[in-house]
Design a protein around this motif. Structure first.
Motif, PDB file in Angstrom:
ATOM      1  N   VAL A 137       0.847  -1.194   0.000  1.00 23.35           N
ATOM      2  CA  VAL A 137       0.000   0.000   0.000  1.00 23.35           C
ATOM      3  C   VAL A 137       0.882   1.243   0.000  1.00 23.35           C
ATOM      4  CG1 VAL A 137      -1.623   1.370   1.375  1.00 23.35           C
ATOM      5  CG2 VAL A 137      -1.983  -1.070   1.106  1.00 23.35           C
ATOM      6  N   MET A 138       0.539   2.198  -0.846  1.00 22.09           N
ATOM      7  CA  MET A 138       1.249   3.466  -0.891  1.00 22.09           C
ATOM      8  C   MET A 138       0.236   4.607  -0.856  1.00 22.09           C
ATOM      9  SD  MET A 138       4.302   2.741  -3.656  1.00 22.09           S
ATOM     10  CE  MET A 138       5.248   4.129  -3.006  1.00 22.09           C
ATOM     11  N   THR A 139       0.677   5.742  -0.348  1.00 22.76           N
ATOM     12  CA  THR A 139      -0.174   6.930  -0.299  1.00 22.76           C
ATOM     13  C   THR A 139       0.217   7.873  -1.427  1.00 22.76           C
ATOM     14  OG1 THR A 139      -0.408   6.746   2.097  1.00 22.76           O
ATOM     15  CG2 THR A 139      -0.943   8.869   1.097  1.00 22.76           C
ATOM     16  N   GLY A 140      -0.770   8.338  -2.163  1.00 23.56           N
ATOM     17  CA  GLY A 140      -0.498   9.228  -3.286  1.00 23.56           C
ATOM     18  C   GLY A 140      -1.486  10.373  -3.351  1.00 23.56           C
ATOM     19  N   ILE A 141      -1.241  11.273  -4.292  1.00 17.60           N
ATOM     20  CA  ILE A 141      -2.106  12.435  -4.508  1.00 17.60           C
ATOM     21  C   ILE A 141      -2.582  12.423  -5.954  1.00 17.60           C
ATOM     22  CG2 ILE A 141      -2.242  14.958  -4.519  1.00 17.60           C
ATOM     23  CD1 ILE A 141      -0.036  14.965  -2.407  1.00 17.60           C
ATOM     24  N   ILE A 142      -3.875  12.552  -6.146  1.00 15.09           N
ATOM     25  CA  ILE A 142      -4.444  12.556  -7.499  1.00 15.09           C
ATOM     26  C   ILE A 142      -3.974  13.805  -8.248  1.00 15.09           C
ATOM     27  CG2 ILE A 142      -6.573  12.654  -8.846  1.00 15.09           C
ATOM     28  CD1 ILE A 142      -7.949  11.117  -6.606  1.00 15.09           C
ATOM     29  N   GLN A 143      -3.415  13.587  -9.446  1.00 23.14           N
ATOM     30  CA  GLN A 143      -2.887  14.683 -10.257  1.00 23.14           C
ATOM     31  C   GLN A 143      -3.842  15.094 -11.374  1.00 23.14           C
ATOM     32  OE1 GLN A 143       0.161  16.366  -9.637  1.00 23.14           O
ATOM     33  NE2 GLN A 143      -0.179  15.248  -7.732  1.00 23.14           N
ATOM     34  N   TYR A 151      -4.699   9.470 -12.448  1.00 26.18           N
ATOM     35  CA  TYR A 151      -3.249   9.469 -12.293  1.00 26.18           C
ATOM     36  C   TYR A 151      -2.889   9.924 -10.880  1.00 26.18           C
ATOM     37  CZ  TYR A 151      -3.400   8.953 -17.330  1.00 26.18           C
ATOM     38  OH  TYR A 151      -3.660   8.489 -18.610  1.00 26.18           O
ATOM     39  N   VAL A 152      -2.187   9.038 -10.173  1.00 28.21           N
ATOM     40  CA  VAL A 152      -1.869   9.271  -8.766  1.00 28.21           C
ATOM     41  C   VAL A 152      -0.360   9.428  -8.604  1.00 28.21           C
ATOM     42  CG1 VAL A 152      -2.090   8.390  -6.410  1.00 28.21           C
ATOM     43  CG2 VAL A 152      -3.861   7.862  -8.118  1.00 28.21           C
ATOM     44  N   ASP A 153       0.056  10.560  -8.071  1.00 29.41           N
ATOM     45  CA  ASP A 153       1.474  10.832  -7.840  1.00 29.41           C
ATOM     46  C   ASP A 153       1.927  10.103  -6.578  1.00 29.41           C
ATOM     47  OD1 ASP A 153       4.016  11.817  -7.669  1.00 29.41           O
ATOM     48  OD2 ASP A 153       3.439  13.855  -7.127  1.00 29.41           O
ATOM     49  N   LEU A 154       2.923   9.223  -6.730  1.00 30.12           N
ATOM     50  CA  LEU A 154       3.446   8.464  -5.598  1.00 30.12           C
ATOM     51  C   LEU A 154       4.786   9.000  -5.115  1.00 30.12           C
ATOM     52  CD1 LEU A 154       2.580   4.833  -6.780  1.00 30.12           C
ATOM     53  CD2 LEU A 154       1.270   6.323  -5.249  1.00 30.12           C
ATOM     54  N   GLY A 155       5.128  10.209  -5.518  1.00 24.01           N
ATOM     55  CA  GLY A 155       6.379  10.814  -5.097  1.00 24.01           C
ATOM     56  C   GLY A 155       7.425  10.738  -6.184  1.00 24.01           C
ATOM     57  N   LYS A 156       8.055   9.576  -6.346  1.00 23.69           N
ATOM     58  CA  LYS A 156       9.089   9.411  -7.361  1.00 23.69           C
ATOM     59  C   LYS A 156       8.520   9.152  -8.742  1.00 23.69           C
ATOM     60  CE  LYS A 156      12.783   7.588  -4.398  1.00 23.69           C
ATOM     61  NZ  LYS A 156      13.705   6.446  -4.176  1.00 23.69           N
ATOM     62  N   ALA A 157       7.275   8.738  -8.803  1.00 22.74           N
ATOM     63  CA  ALA A 157       6.678   8.393 -10.093  1.00 22.74           C
ATOM     64  C   ALA A 157       5.168   8.559 -10.032  1.00 22.74           C
ATOM     65  CB  ALA A 157       7.039   6.962 -10.482  1.00 22.74           C
ATOM     66  N   GLU A 158       4.576   8.595 -11.222  1.00 24.48           N
ATOM     67  CA  GLU A 158       3.127   8.696 -11.342  1.00 24.48           C
ATOM     68  C   GLU A 158       2.557   7.315 -11.633  1.00 24.48           C
ATOM     69  OE1 GLU A 158       0.658  12.115 -13.376  1.00 24.48           O
ATOM     70  OE2 GLU A 158       1.162  10.594 -14.880  1.00 24.48           O
ATOM     71  N   SER A 159       1.481   6.973 -10.953  1.00 26.46           N
ATOM     72  CA  SER A 159       0.842   5.672 -11.161  1.00 26.46           C
ATOM     73  C   SER A 159      -0.509   5.853 -11.842  1.00 26.46           C
ATOM     74  CB  SER A 159       0.651   4.946  -9.823  1.00 26.46           C
ATOM     75  OG  SER A 159      -0.247   5.671  -8.989  1.00 26.46           O
ATOM     76  N   LYS A 160      -1.013   4.741 -12.388  1.00 24.08           N
ATOM     77  CA  LYS A 160      -2.299   4.754 -13.079  1.00 24.08           C
ATOM     78  C   LYS A 160      -3.311   3.921 -12.298  1.00 24.08           C
ATOM     79  CE  LYS A 160      -0.288   5.207 -17.716  1.00 24.08           C
ATOM     80  NZ  LYS A 160      -0.162   4.579 -19.050  1.00 24.08           N
ATOM     81  N   LEU A 161      -4.426   4.550 -11.980  1.00 26.32           N
ATOM     82  CA  LEU A 161      -5.542   3.865 -11.329  1.00 26.32           C
ATOM     83  C   LEU A 161      -6.637   3.673 -12.375  1.00 26.32           C
ATOM     84  CD1 LEU A 161      -7.113   2.823  -8.838  1.00 26.32           C
ATOM     85  CD2 LEU A 161      -7.713   5.203  -8.334  1.00 26.32           C
TER      86      LEU A 161
END
Length: 368
Positions: A137-143, A151-161
């Motif tokens: 589990v990681m915490t991210g911010i929706i971009q 698209y969720v920013d996980l800090g070092k990279a952007e992830s796709k939901l």
């Protein structure tokens, strides 16, 4: 070409983790390609980079032969002897052919190689970082959002939901912070592609690991998870130590632990039941909150017939069959639920009640 390039290469090795030899090999290959392209040469050449002096030399390589057929690749024995009388037929002679203005071309090639390698190295670092976090589990911010992904920013990279991995009871707005379950990391030409989910059963499991120290420490084990995201889930837990209450550990004092998970999942209802290696007890627990009279097991078919009081039938089945469906997913057994009156009418209850050994434990529990 001067020592600044080699200083930069050493810096990249130290700060970016790019192997110096890999960079130099790539740079030599790029310089050879640049030489042949810019000077329209078909000669076999080698580039010699001297790290100590910061110098660069382009060397044409020609094979010594008796009769020259290709002047671009070959040299006569007589010509070779003019350079060094020790050359013999079959040897390779290297002649410096470094152009006067090659420094400018070399600088451009060096910049391209370094930029590409740095980009590849950074992508490799990101890939390695996130591939180790799969099923975490990681915490991210929706971009941002589009018609396919959030698209969720996980800090070092952007992830796709993906939109099919979002919870139906949630709304997703830009700048919202949320926890996601990392499902997959793919290496592509455009860099790592990271995929996350809010509906995966693993998210529920990891959230309980974060909230319940006994699970994190291995004292309590999550045996199985069945989830219909955003609506209802079931979780079976087990503790090898009989002094430990696995269900109570997950619920927490005044329900604080389970409530924290419910809040994170925006009100998703969660049933926590105790796991058992006895299918009769386990299936009875899995159908909670419904009470069970008896369970008839067909081991060869991994199927069961469960008898419940008439007034508990709708509760056991659940809304749109949800309780029974989740219990079946949780246990891995097929579950056919019958009311007590129906079971008496078709003989199911009478047949099952004769087997006191198989059902005594569940019946004792119900009596208590």
């Amino acid at each position: 070409m001067n020592s600044e390039l080699f200083d930069a290469i050493q810096y990249l090795e130290k700060e970016k983790g790019i192997n110096k030899e890999v960079l130099i090999d790539a740079l030599e290959a790029a310089l050879i390609s640049a030489y042949k392209k810019n000077f329209k040469s078909k000669t076999n050449v080698r580039v010699d980079l001297n790290e100590e002096t910061g110098s660069m030399h382009v060397l044409a390589r020609k094979k010594v032969v008796e009769v020259v057929e290709d002047p671009q690749q070959e040299m006569s024995l007589e010509e070779a002897h003019d350079i060094d009388p020790n050359y013999e037929e079959g040897d390779v002679v290297e002649i410096e052919v470094t152009p006067k203005d090659f420094g400018r071309i070399a600088a451009q090639a060096a910049k391209q190689v370094v930029t590409q390698r740095v980009r590849e190295a950074e992508r490799g670092v990101i890939f390695n970082d996130f591939i180790d976090r799969v099923e975490d589990v990681m915490t991210g911010i929706i971009q941002r959002k589009d018609h396919r992904f959030i698209y969720v920013d996980l800090g070092k990279a952007e992830s796709k939901l993906p939109l099919n991995e979002i919870m139906p009871n949630e709304t997703y707005e830009v700048h919202d912070r949320l926890k996601v379950f990392l499902t997959k990391v793919e290496s592509t030409n455009k860099g790592p592609q990271i995929f996350v989910s809010r509906t995966h059963p693993g998210l529920l499991k990891r959230l309980f690991e974060m909230e319940v120290p006994e699970i994190y420490d291995g004292i309590v084990e999550i045996k199985s998870v069945a989830r219909e995201a955003g609506d209802r889930s079931k979780l079976s837990v087990y503790a090898a130590d009989p002094e430990i209450d696995p269900v109570g550990s997950c619920v927490g004092q005044r329900g604080q632990r389970v409530q924290a998970v419910v809040n994170e999942l925006k009100g998703e209802k969660i049933d926590i039941v105790e796991w058992s290696d006895d299918p009769v007890v386990y299936i009875s627990n899995a159908l909670s909150p419904a009470k069970v009279i008896t369970v008839l097991v067909k081991e060869d078919e991994k199927a069961t017939t469960v008898v419940v009081p008439d007034y508990q039938l709708s509760l056991a089945i659940g809304k749109r069959g949800q309780n029974a469906r989740l219990a079946a997913k949780l246990t891995g057994w097929k579950i056919d639920i019958k009311s007590e009156s129906e079971a008496l009418e078709d003989g199911t209850l009478q047949a099952s009640s004769n087997d006191d050994d198989a059902y005594s434990e569940i019946e004792d529990n119900l009596t208590e």
